[in-house]
Design an enzyme around this catalytic site. Structure first.
Site, PDB file in Angstrom:
ATOM      1  N   LYS A   1       0.810  -1.208   0.000  1.00 12.89           N
ATOM      2  CA  LYS A   1       0.000   0.000   0.000  1.00 12.89           C
ATOM      3  C   LYS A   1       0.848   1.265   0.000  1.00 12.89           C
ATOM      4  CE  LYS A   1      -1.690  -1.292   3.985  1.00 12.89           C
ATOM      5  NZ  LYS A   1      -0.664  -2.298   4.389  1.00 12.89           N
TER       6      LYS A   1
ATOM      7  N   HIS B   1       0.329  -3.281  15.184  1.00 14.44           N
ATOM      8  CA  HIS B   1       0.949  -2.162  14.475  1.00 14.44           C
ATOM      9  C   HIS B   1       0.972  -0.983  15.435  1.00 14.44           C
ATOM     10  CE1 HIS B   1       2.119   0.683  11.436  1.00 14.44           C
ATOM     11  NE2 HIS B   1       2.022  -0.209  10.459  1.00 14.44           N
TER      12      HIS B   1
ATOM     13  N   GLU C   1       5.993  -5.531   8.729  1.00  9.36           N
ATOM     14  CA  GLU C   1       5.335  -4.963   7.560  1.00  9.36           C
ATOM     15  C   GLU C   1       5.882  -3.572   7.235  1.00  9.36           C
ATOM     16  OE1 GLU C   1       1.258  -4.951   8.679  1.00  9.36           O
ATOM     17  OE2 GLU C   1       1.141  -7.132   8.904  1.00  9.36           O
TER      18      GLU C   1
END
Length: 448
Positions: free
Chosen positions: A69, A197, A274
């Site tokens: 993304k 996250h 990530e």
């Protein structure tokens, strides 16, 4: 890993002694012969390689799953696929992009806790099994449409120290985590791990330590219910440029001890992350052209009859990119961008308070509210470095303006190193693996 030929990539090979700066200069010089002084990017793929080698050195236990993304450039994804990274995909289209490059489904995590049913079906049909969830409704959908799913429970974190918070939207609390694990057991679903996250552009490395500790609690909950979890996903939040307040190594200095404490190497737990902006931010430089200019005279000076142009006012520069295009992250990610004049300043050249505006008709299209620049003319160029993250994928063609061209470059030694890694893996001392033939102007990663 994936091996590609030069024809697969869309990049310019830099010969010895050349760098990305030279390509930028060449493009600006070429545009001076035309009225079409369109904005453009120069992206240094060698910078992406350097980031990868830096990651392997600083976080040896953590496998990066690049967050598509952040920048879904096919060339960037192809480069990272060659280096053997995994990929964090958030939609069917991102999965399609990654798999079109031959990436094995085992190297993909569908890390969106809120998935459309058709996208779940697509993942199932194409062998993508790892996916995140944080609610009972998501469990119900997955149980119905993906019988082979390997689920990762996303937990909430304290992301109050992040610029862009995510836990307001995603993540299960420790209390609800037990309920979700019990419900997953009732549905016969396979829970393989935990993810979190800490928020985008995290400013407190200690947040990772607490989140890893919380993940350990959820692992223990799962064990009580009969789950043998084997995956920990520590998410993103890592800085992407050396002008950040904290270095990447300041984060890893907290993460590594926390992993050793709560998930020691002999625990057989695979650790992934990530990273998005970490890999691509500093690789991209954007060149924009000044298409209009306005001198705003101070009202008092004008009334006193002393108006003398920029000496008693501020300058408004209008450029051919804006917050609906390459600078959309200024609004959504609260980014602060720094403009650098392309022309070299003369010794003692005067500077003035300025603002920089985009090319659309919207009055909110302001890129920089206040900065200091010299008195520039229409047709001159401004440069913006560190423009690789959350810029191009969020582009909007409002007012009919189109995306700028991107010129990818890579030195021959970088290309050879990427090919070596793609076929043989990363062997030998990492310090020796980093190409060193680039001029100093392109060595933005000082720690490398």
């Amino acid at each position: 890993m994936n091996s590609f030929t030069p024809e697969d990539f869309d990049f310019t090979v830099l010969e010895e002694g050349s760098c990305a700066c030279d390509v930028l200069e060449q493009r600006i010089n070429e545009s001076s012969m035309s009225d079409d002084k369109d904005a453009f990017y120069v992206a240094d793929l060698g910078d992406v390689l350097k980031k990868h080698l830096r990651w392997v050195r600083a976080l040896p236990r953590v496998t990066p799953f690049y967050a598509v993304k952040c920048n879904d450039s096919r060339t960037v994804v192809m480069t990272l696929a060659s280096l053997g990274t995994g990929f964090d995909c958030a939609s069917k289209n991102e999965i399609q992009l990654v798999q079109s490059l031959g990436v094995d489904p085992s190297r993909i995590i569908y890390a969106n806790p809120c998935k459309q049913v058709s996208h779940i079906k697509y993942a199932s049909a194409h062998g993508v099994q790892m996916m995140t969830f944080d609610s009972e409704a998501e469990l119900t959908k997955i149980a119905r449409y993906h019988e082979n799913a390997k689920l990762v429970l996303r937990i909430t974190t304290d992301d109050s120290k992040a610029v862009c918070r995510l836990s307001v939207k995603f993540g299960a609390t420790l209390e609800s985590s037990r309920l979700l694990l019990e419900r997953a057991r009732e549905l016969g679903l396979d829970i393989i791990g935990v993810s979190f996250h800490v928020g985008s552009r995290c400013t407190d490395p200690e947040t990772y330590s607490q989140a890893i500790s919380d993940a350990r609690c959820v692992f223990d909950m799962g064990a009580e219910l009969g789950y043998n979890m084997t995956l920990l996903d520590i998410g993103g939040g890592f800085p992407g440029s050396d002008d950040s307040k904290l270095t990447f190594e300041e984060f890893t200095a907290v993460i590594n001890p926390a992993l050793d404490k709560y998930f020691p190497a002999d625990s057989e737990v695979q650790v992934i992350a990530e990273p998005g902006r970490y890999y691509v931010t500093s690789a991209y430089t954007l060149a924009v052209n000044i298409i209009a200019k306005k001198v705003v005279i101070r009202e008092q000076s004008a009334c006193n009859g002393k108006a003398d142009g920029a000496n008693n006012g501020t300058l408004m520069y209008y450029v051919n990119e804006g917050v609906y295009s390459s600078f959309v992250h200024v609004i959504f990610n609260y980014a602060h961008v720094l403009a650098t004049p392309h022309k070299k300043l003369k010794p003692g050249e005067r500077t003035y308070p300025c603002s920089i505006w985009g090319q659309t008709c919207d009055g909110q299209d302001r890129i920089v509210e206040q900065c200091i620049l010299p008195d520039l003319q229409v047709g001159e160029w401004l440069l913006f470095h560190n423009m690789g993250a959350y810029t191009i994928p969020m582009y909007c063609t409002f007012n009919g303006f189109q995306k700028p061209d991107i010129h990818y470059v890579m030195s021959r030694s970088v290309w050879q190193r990427i090919q070596q890694i793609s076929t043989q893996g990363l062997h030998g001392p990492i310090e020796e693996a980093c190409p060193s033939d680039l001029p100093s102007c392109c060595r933005r990663e000082s720690s490398l």
